[in-house]
Write a protein that holds these residues in place. Sequence first.
Motif, PDB file in Angstrom:
ATOM      1  N   GLN A 199       0.635  -1.081   0.470  1.00  0.00           N
ATOM      2  CA  GLN A 199      -0.083  -0.029  -0.023  1.00  0.00           C
ATOM      3  C   GLN A 199       0.575   1.320  -0.036  1.00  0.00           C
ATOM      4  N   GLY A 200       2.198   0.755   0.229  1.00  0.00           N
ATOM      5  CA  GLY A 200       2.971   2.109  -0.253  1.00  0.00           C
ATOM      6  C   GLY A 200       3.344   2.724   1.531  1.00  0.00           C
ATOM      7  N   LEU A 201       2.812   2.069   2.117  1.00  0.00           N
ATOM      8  CA  LEU A 201       3.787   2.957   3.543  1.00  0.00           C
ATOM      9  C   LEU A 201       4.877   2.443   4.007  1.00  0.00           C
ATOM     10  N   ASP A 202       5.112   3.355   4.974  1.00  0.00           N
ATOM     11  CA  ASP A 202       6.665   2.982   5.148  1.00  0.00           C
ATOM     12  C   ASP A 202       5.946   3.162   7.250  1.00  0.00           C
ATOM     13  N   SER A 203       6.194   2.636   7.435  1.00  0.00           N
ATOM     14  CA  SER A 203       5.774   2.299   9.116  1.00  0.00           C
ATOM     15  C   SER A 203       7.291   1.133   9.606  1.00  0.00           C
ATOM     16  N   ALA A 204       7.665   1.806  11.252  1.00  0.00           N
ATOM     17  CA  ALA A 204       8.503   1.283  12.050  1.00  0.00           C
ATOM     18  C   ALA A 204       7.561   0.107  12.870  1.00  0.00           C
ATOM     19  N   VAL A 205       8.065  -0.916  13.425  1.00  0.00           N
ATOM     20  CA  VAL A 205       7.544  -1.884  15.135  1.00  0.00           C
ATOM     21  C   VAL A 205       8.206  -1.503  15.968  1.00  0.00           C
ATOM     22  N   GLU A 206       8.737  -1.756  16.846  1.00  0.00           N
ATOM     23  CA  GLU A 206       9.454  -2.085  17.909  1.00  0.00           C
ATOM     24  C   GLU A 206       8.622  -1.994  18.552  1.00  0.00           C
ATOM     25  N   ILE A 207       9.632  -3.756  19.201  1.00  0.00           N
ATOM     26  CA  ILE A 207       8.377  -4.759  20.270  1.00  0.00           C
ATOM     27  C   ILE A 207       9.227  -4.652  21.663  1.00  0.00           C
TER      28      ILE A 207
END
Length: 139
Positions: free
Chosen positions: A6-14
């Motif tokens: 979808q062209g999104l760039d998200s960073a996830v940190e656990i």
Amino acid sequence: MEAHRQGLDSAVEIEVRGLSIYTHHGVTEAEREIGQRLEIDVSFDVPDCDAVLTDRLEDTVDYAEICEIVALGATERSYRTLERLCHVIGERLMERFACESVRVRAAKPEPPLPLAVSEVAVEVVHERPSPDEQEPETE
């Protein structure tokens, strides 16, 4: 992958903070024999985490699995140093979750020292080298 399509760039940190585990690590024989409680914190990135869009549990990391990996690494054998313990846990998390970086902190509350100290701790950070930092293959 869905997020990237979808062209999104998200960073996830656990993050898992304050995992309390009774272990047998330490320099002295007494520490290794009698044991003590360690407080372990871990944090790592989750590449391609689709849960930001799907809200489905199967598209993210299972926190219980993280705790199991850490607990197994902390209890299956005894290490003299917290540095080695953190290193082993970090390697296991990177391998299982294919993350680019992981941070592991182990603290000994009220360590066996001659002076009053609330805790001693070690933090180890693992980071995968970027493709341009990797050494060229030799033939």
